[in-house]
Design a protein around this motif. Structure first.
Motif, mmCIF file in Angstrom:
data_model
loop_
_atom_site.group_PDB
_atom_site.id
_atom_site.type_symbol
_atom_site.label_atom_id
_atom_site.label_comp_id
_atom_site.label_asym_id
_atom_site.label_seq_id
_atom_site.Cartn_x
_atom_site.Cartn_y
_atom_site.Cartn_z
ATOM 1 N N PHE C 149 -2.374 4.026 -15.733
ATOM 2 C CA PHE C 149 -2.725 3.900 -14.330
ATOM 3 C C PHE C 149 -1.513 4.199 -13.474
ATOM 4 O O PHE C 149 -0.511 3.512 -13.573
ATOM 5 N N PRO C 150 -1.596 5.196 -12.616
ATOM 6 C CA PRO C 150 -0.419 5.516 -11.804
ATOM 7 C C PRO C 150 -0.002 4.312 -10.973
ATOM 8 O O PRO C 150 -0.833 3.660 -10.350
ATOM 9 N N ASP C 151 1.292 4.049 -10.955
ATOM 10 C CA ASP C 151 1.820 2.850 -10.309
ATOM 11 C C ASP C 151 1.319 2.637 -8.897
ATOM 12 O O ASP C 151 0.804 1.582 -8.544
ATOM 13 N N LEU C 152 1.530 3.659 -8.084
ATOM 14 C CA LEU C 152 1.242 3.496 -6.667
ATOM 15 C C LEU C 152 -0.219 3.149 -6.445
ATOM 16 O O LEU C 152 -0.558 2.291 -5.623
ATOM 17 N N LEU C 153 -1.094 3.805 -7.169
ATOM 18 C CA LEU C 153 -2.520 3.532 -7.010
ATOM 19 C C LEU C 153 -2.829 2.079 -7.349
ATOM 20 O O LEU C 153 -3.600 1.412 -6.662
ATOM 21 N N SER C 185 6.290 -2.824 -12.323
ATOM 22 C CA SER C 185 7.644 -2.383 -12.660
ATOM 23 C C SER C 185 8.217 -3.007 -13.916
ATOM 24 O O SER C 185 9.217 -2.521 -14.418
ATOM 25 N N TRP C 186 7.572 -4.062 -14.407
ATOM 26 C CA TRP C 186 8.220 -4.766 -15.516
ATOM 27 C C TRP C 186 8.191 -3.955 -16.796
ATOM 28 O O TRP C 186 8.995 -4.184 -17.699
ATOM 29 N N VAL C 187 7.287 -2.979 -16.862
ATOM 30 C CA VAL C 187 7.087 -2.276 -18.124
ATOM 31 C C VAL C 187 8.351 -1.553 -18.614
ATOM 32 O O VAL C 187 8.696 -1.605 -19.793
ATOM 33 N N THR C 188 9.037 -0.881 -17.691
ATOM 34 C CA THR C 188 10.220 -0.118 -18.113
ATOM 35 C C THR C 188 11.268 -1.001 -18.754
ATOM 36 O O THR C 188 11.790 -0.696 -19.822
ATOM 37 N N VAL C 189 11.558 -2.124 -18.084
ATOM 38 C CA VAL C 189 12.591 -3.011 -18.611
ATOM 39 C C VAL C 189 12.159 -3.602 -19.948
ATOM 40 O O VAL C 189 12.948 -3.693 -20.889
ATOM 41 N N ALA C 190 10.864 -3.964 -20.037
ATOM 42 C CA ALA C 190 10.392 -4.539 -21.294
ATOM 43 C C ALA C 190 10.594 -3.544 -22.437
ATOM 44 O O ALA C 190 11.064 -3.897 -23.519
ATOM 45 N N ARG C 191 10.266 -2.303 -22.175
ATOM 46 C CA ARG C 191 10.421 -1.307 -23.237
ATOM 47 C C ARG C 191 11.876 -1.100 -23.609
ATOM 48 O O ARG C 191 12.205 -0.903 -24.779
ATOM 49 N N LEU C 192 12.742 -1.132 -22.605
ATOM 50 C CA LEU C 192 14.176 -0.979 -22.862
ATOM 51 C C LEU C 192 14.671 -2.071 -23.799
ATOM 52 O O LEU C 192 15.296 -1.816 -24.823
ATOM 53 N N ALA C 246 7.984 1.967 -2.485
ATOM 54 C CA ALA C 246 6.618 1.469 -2.598
ATOM 55 C C ALA C 246 6.292 0.541 -1.437
ATOM 56 O O ALA C 246 5.216 0.626 -0.836
ATOM 57 N N GLU C 247 7.228 -0.322 -1.110
ATOM 58 C CA GLU C 247 7.003 -1.263 -0.009
ATOM 59 C C GLU C 247 6.819 -0.511 1.301
ATOM 60 O O GLU C 247 5.919 -0.805 2.097
ATOM 61 N N ALA C 248 7.659 0.500 1.523
ATOM 62 C CA ALA C 248 7.544 1.262 2.765
ATOM 63 C C ALA C 248 6.213 2.001 2.819
ATOM 64 O O ALA C 248 5.565 2.074 3.868
ATOM 65 N N THR C 249 5.814 2.556 1.686
ATOM 66 C CA THR C 249 4.540 3.266 1.647
ATOM 67 C C THR C 249 3.382 2.335 1.961
ATOM 68 O O THR C 249 2.498 2.657 2.745
ATOM 69 N N LEU C 250 3.377 1.175 1.352
ATOM 70 C CA LEU C 250 2.318 0.211 1.615
ATOM 71 C C LEU C 250 2.270 -0.150 3.085
ATOM 72 O O LEU C 250 1.203 -0.188 3.704
ATOM 73 N N ALA C 251 3.439 -0.389 3.644
ATOM 74 C CA ALA C 251 3.477 -0.776 5.053
ATOM 75 C C ALA C 251 2.981 0.357 5.921
ATOM 76 O O ALA C 251 2.276 0.142 6.913
ATOM 77 N N TYR C 252 3.326 1.558 5.542
ATOM 78 C CA TYR C 252 2.906 2.724 6.315
ATOM 79 C C TYR C 252 1.391 2.842 6.337
ATOM 80 O O TYR C 252 0.780 3.118 7.367
ATOM 81 N N ILE C 253 0.768 2.637 5.182
ATOM 82 C CA ILE C 253 -0.682 2.728 5.141
ATOM 83 C C ILE C 253 -1.325 1.556 5.865
ATOM 84 O O ILE C 253 -2.453 1.627 6.317
ATOM 85 N N GLY C 254 -0.586 0.467 5.944
ATOM 86 C CA GLY C 254 -1.120 -0.676 6.664
ATOM 87 C C GLY C 254 -1.516 -1.838 5.775
ATOM 88 O O GLY C 254 -2.052 -2.829 6.239
ATOM 89 N N ILE C 255 -1.243 -1.729 4.479
ATOM 90 C CA ILE C 255 -1.646 -2.834 3.614
ATOM 91 C C ILE C 255 -0.469 -3.590 3.025
ATOM 92 O O ILE C 255 -0.603 -4.356 2.113
ATOM 93 N N GLY C 256 0.702 -3.360 3.548
ATOM 94 C CA GLY C 256 1.852 -4.085 3.020
ATOM 95 C C GLY C 256 2.181 -5.263 3.902
ATOM 96 O O GLY C 256 1.345 -6.114 4.194
#
Lengths: 357, 305, 315
Positions: C149-153, C185-192, C246-256
């Motif tokens: 699932f793409p993160d942003l979506l 975001s936790w997935v990358t660190v977990a895999r590392l 991601a936070e800026a994008t959410l805020a831009y769309i209006g749902i952050g």
């Protein structure tokens, strides 16, 4: 230069003629390769590393010369210098001449040098896994030099590749033309490298530790192969190795290198039976023998080779030498003659007037 | 190779399933219904609406109905535009979004890869510095910041390109650059790093020792191997492209799916949101699949695993 | 890693003492100008984020209607009015103050998200890596699902789904943003961490530790994790720009982050209709976002080069 061999001859005939030409030249005692005062330095932030320092030697047509020494003594860099493949930066050939078949390679243009590489001088590298391109078929990689230098058609060059593969002992050669390097075992890959080196029938092959990366059982096969093929084609071989056993079995003459210098040179018999330099003694002594008493420690040469930055004028081996005296620390010895013809050593102690008889 | 392709295709099915399930679950976890507006509706009206739209059936049945419809590309009715279905609305915007995406991808790869190769071949000399600077800036500038800058400079300031709409090549330039900027930078960076690594590989030395011309060494031996790691990041880059496109569409007033998506989010049009999410997610999965195939084509070692 | 000495008489060639992984890395970092620039940027942003709202000339939500009216009902441009140094928006809110509030929002999101990532990712990754086998396989399957699932979506979906709830409304929506971004975001660190542990646990020093009776838990915590820390630090630092974006994008769309709180994304959305006439309303927050991304990216790259020079693309 040799006359071009007509392509209407069978491969065996062509090989025979080439070999005869080379043997004739050898009989006229012209050297294929004459290296004089070759120096290759590496310019690093920590200083200038004199990896190859004033090295001189000769190699005759069809001869097999060993370049022996421990890791880091400069033997690989020497070979790379001969074909001007030293990575630059940080390395550079700073002095000397490399006369190959009458032409000084160091004075050639880059394009002129390139035309000789692969065609007149072949290279066998140490690690066949990393030395082959994983994304190209082995057929293509062997044919590459052929098509570059010999101008054959695609079909003709692939025919020649099949011959070469058969010669180096790879079964079902035509089927395997389109296989990739990772589909071969280590020994097979090294055979492919040998095929590449021999593809344009060069006068000289530089073999840099060709068996170091292979299993012991395969080593013997590969060395045998190199030996047989170089005899058959009359190719000269510069064999670089740290393994004395290999040198003893393969070479006509041997140069011993230490810390960027040649410290002893002579025929293989002389070097192994009557060496005249403490380093060579140490090397031979360190070989484990079947009649050693079990439980005894292995014999080593104590200490480590020197860093090649800011090297003083002294014998480079002296810190590790049991026979060293003041003369050894004051001034570096020259390569001087010993008893047998062609036998030279770089040591005050074994020289005339030295303290080892 | 064929087996590899088939296995990858089969992977797409569970992905579609998982994506749709997650989307469906989240949308139905929303408290309140799709009918909440400023003024609460008559409960009777709500019941009737629920009946019409099939929202009174058990959840699992709703999911099956929806999933079945989706497989036939019927995403149901829009909750916002009462007299139009979701497909209807999407079909207008769909080609535009695809066009934007394809153009951006071609620009990103077409500029990014050569830029990276150029930088690597001119290592530590001016081509490297120029290309690296462009990369650095590109990576730190997200698409909508770049969009702002482009509009302010080229549209408001210089008036070379229009700032809105999607009619004719004139309107394509700014949105494509804005969307591609980040990707160009990433691709260039990776290509450069990969080329530099390949330069030091033993097989490059072997090629030189055969007397192969330098240009041939670069093309035959270096570029092909250097592109392998680059292809692996194409996947995430494509994903970024897809999910970033809706912001750009909104910014430049491009009537693609992305704009509809944002409007749907604001207007609580849940069936639209579900439809666009699934489409986007599936597009990403599909593009990743293409990338995998490309990867196997370039690197023979993968084909046999 | 100590180099050995071989001194020829007359010349003392001293070897370089090895100084430990961290000192070496720190030395390399100091020499990296770009990374230092990034560190400076990070420092300034943190300062703005922590102290900004305290030092701001105006509270972020206050509307100075008087000033707007005096200006023909138009937003003030920068440097037009000394009490609104960077101008105001159409409602009379001071831009500088809102930028600083946005800094606080961004910095908070960035760091809290990484904390979430560490709290979820490290333990899960450690468990997967240490125990291996079936636990590892299950965990990897779960992360594969997240990958599909793409993160942003996913973040958008979560935000849309929960924004009406009490949880979603907490702290002007900031809490929801933390959780949504953190969960992806936790997935990358977990895999590392998992990767590091999988490879390290077979090494000899682990065997040695076991042989003298060190408990499993202590082996992981005291020996393995410190070795895995390096790449994790890099991943966390490089994960911050993603979170900020991601936070800026959410805020831009209006749902952050919800108004009246000012995220840089909301500022851009607010200013977008006026881009032709009042470009500074969008350019200024855009510059802030770009600066934040650049600073953390340069710093993260510098840390990665410092901790493992082999990864560097240069000679």
């Amino acid at each position: 230069m040799e006359e071009a061999v007509s392509l209407e001859l069978t491969p065996d005939e062509a090989a025979r003629i080439t070999r005869e030409q080379r043997e004739t030249k050898a009989a006229k005692s012209k050297n294929l390769l004459e290296v004089r005062n070759l120096s290759t330095h590496f310019f690093t932030p920590d200083g200038v590393v004199r990896a190859v320092d004033d090295v001189s030697f000769e190699l005759g047509y069809g001869e097999t010369l060993g370049l022996v020494g421990e890791s880091g003594c400069g033997k690989s860099v020497t070979a790379l210098s001969l074909t001007r493949l030293v990575p630059n930066p940080p390395g550079r050939i700073v002095a000397g001449s490399v006369v190959f078949d009458g032409v000084d390679l160091l004075k050639l243009s880059e394009d002129g040098m390139r035309k000789l590489r692969g065609k007149e001088i072949g290279f066998i590298f140490q690690d066949p896994l990393t030395s082959l391109n994983p994304t190209l078929t082995i057929g293509y990689q062997i044919a590459e030099a052929i098509r570059q230098h010999m101008g054959l058609s695609k079909k003709a060059s692939f025919d020649r590749v099949v011959e070469l593969l058969a010669k180096v002992g790879i079964p079902r050669a035509r089927d395997r033309l389109n296989d990739y390097p990772h589909q071969f075992s280590g020994g097979m890959r090294q055979r492919v490298m040998i095929a590449i080196a021999l593809s344009c029938d060069p006068k000289l092959i530089l073999a840099d530790e060709p068996t170091t990366a292979l299993d012991v059982t395969i080593q013997a096969q590969i060395l045998e192969l190199i030996s047989v093929l170089s005899d058959e084609f009359g190719t000269a071989v510069l064999l670089i190795t740290h393994d004395l056993g290999i040198a003893a079995g393969m070479c006509d003459r041997v140069n011993v290198m230490y810390a960027g210098r040649i410290v002893e040179t002579g025929s293989v018999d002389v070097i192994f039976e009557r060496p005249r330099m403490p380093y060579a003694w140490g090397l031979l002594d360190s070989l484990p023998r079947l009649d050693d008493v079990r439980g005894d420690r292995l014999r080593t040469i104590e200490g480590l080779p020197p860093l090649l930055i800011n090297v003083p004028d002294a014998c480079r081996f002296n810190p590790r030498c049991n026979f060293a005296r003041d003369a050894c620390r004051d001034h570096e010895p020259e390569l001087t003659a010993r008893e047998e013809p062609g036998h030279f050593a770089r040591c005050w102690a074994t020289d005339k007037g030295g303290w080892i008889p | 190779m064929v087996g590899f392709v088939i296995r990858r295709i089969l992977w797409l099915i569970p992905v579609l399933f998982v994506v749709s399930l997650i989307t469906f679950t989240l949308m139905h976890a929303v408290p309140g219904g799709p009918w909440d507006r400023e003024k609460p509706l008559n409960p009777g009206t709500v019941l009737r609406l629920n009946e019409i739209y099939g929202l009174d059936k058990p959840i699992w049945q709703q999911y099956i109905n929806w999933f079945g419809g989706m497989l036939q590309l019927d995403f149901g009715p829009s909750y916002q535009y009462r007299n139009r279905g979701v497909n209807d609305i999407l079909s207008d915007g769909w080609p535009i979004t695809v066009q934007l995406g394809v153009m951006t991808f071609i620009v990103a790869v077409g500029i990014g890869i050569p830029l990276g190769i150029f930088a690597a071949l001119g290592h530590n000399r001016w081509p490297d510095y120029v290309a690296t600077t462009i990369s650095m800036v590109g990576i730190a500038t997200p698409s909508f910041v770049l969009a702002i800058l482009l509009i302010v400079i080229f549209s408001v300031g210089l008036n070379w390109f229009p700032a809105r709409g999607w009619k004719g090549p004139n309107t394509w330039v700014l949105p494509v650059i804005a969307l591609a900027g980040y990707q160009i930078a990433q691709i260039a960076r990776y290509t450069r790093a990969s080329m530099l690594e390949v330069t030091r590989k033993d097989y490059v030395r072997t090629a030189h020792s055969k007397g192969v011309r330098n240009s041939a060494v670069v093309v035959r031996h270096m570029i092909r191997n250097a592109l392998i790691p680059v292809v692996t990041i194409l996947g995430p880059i494509l994903a970024f492209l897809v999910t970033g496109s809706f912001i750009i569409e909104n910014f430049f007033g491009i009537p693609g799916i992305g704009r509809l998506y944002i409007v749907a989010i604001g207007g609580r049009d849940y069936s639209m949101i579900m439809a666009t999410t699934v489409i986007y997610a599936f597009a990403v999965a599909f593009l990743n699949f293409i990338v995998d195939i490309l990867y196997a084509y370039i690197d023979p070692r993968i084909r046999y695993s | 890693m100590a180099t050995q000495t071989q001194s020829l008489p007359g010349v003392a060639i001293t070897a370089r003492r090895s100084e430990g992984v961290w000192r070496d890395a720190f030395g390399r970092l100091r020499k990296n100008k770009l990374a230092l620039l990034g560190a400076l940027g990070v420092f300034l942003l943190l300062f703005a984020g922590i102290f900004g709202p305290l030092l701001a000339p105006w509270p972020y939500q206050v509307q100075d209607l008087a000033a707007v009216v005096a200006n023909n009902n138009l937003p003030l441009a920068p440097f037009q009015n000394p009490s609104h140094i960077l101008g105001t928006d159409s409602l009379g809110r001071d831009i500088l103050s809102r930028l600083l509030d946005g800094a606080q929002v961004s910095m908070t999101v960035a760091f809290v998200v990484q904390l979430v990532v560490l709290f979820i990712g490290v333990p899960l990754g450690a468990i997967a890596g240490w125990f291996g086998g079936r636990i590892d396989t299950y965990l990897m399957r779960i992360t594969d699902i997240f990958y599909a699932f793409p993160d942003l979506l996913f973040i958008i979906l979560l935000s849309v789904a929960f924004r009406e709830t009490a949880f979603g409304r907490a702290l002007n929506g900031v809490l929801l943003v933390f959780v949504a971004i953190g969960l992806t975001s936790w997935v990358t660190v977990a895999r590392l961490i998992r990767g590091q542990l999988l490879s390290l646990k077979e090494t000899e020093f682990v065997e040695a530790a076991r042989a003298i009776g060190v408990s499993d838990r202590n082996i992981v915590v005291k020996h393995l994790l410190p070795n895995a820390i390096g790449p994790v630090i890099v991943a966390v630092t490089l994960g911050i720009p993603t979170a900020i974006l991601a936070e800026a994008t959410l805020a831009y769309i209006g749902i952050g982050v919800q108004p009246p709180r000012a995220s840089w994304g909301t500022l851009i959305a607010d200013g977008q209709p006026y881009i032709r006439s009042y470009p500074w309303l969008t350019v200024l927050p855009g510059i802030m976002i770009a600066t934040a991304l650049m600073s953390f990216t340069f710093l993260g790259d510098g840390l990665r080069d410092a901790l493992d020079p082999k990864l560097k693309g240069k000679q």
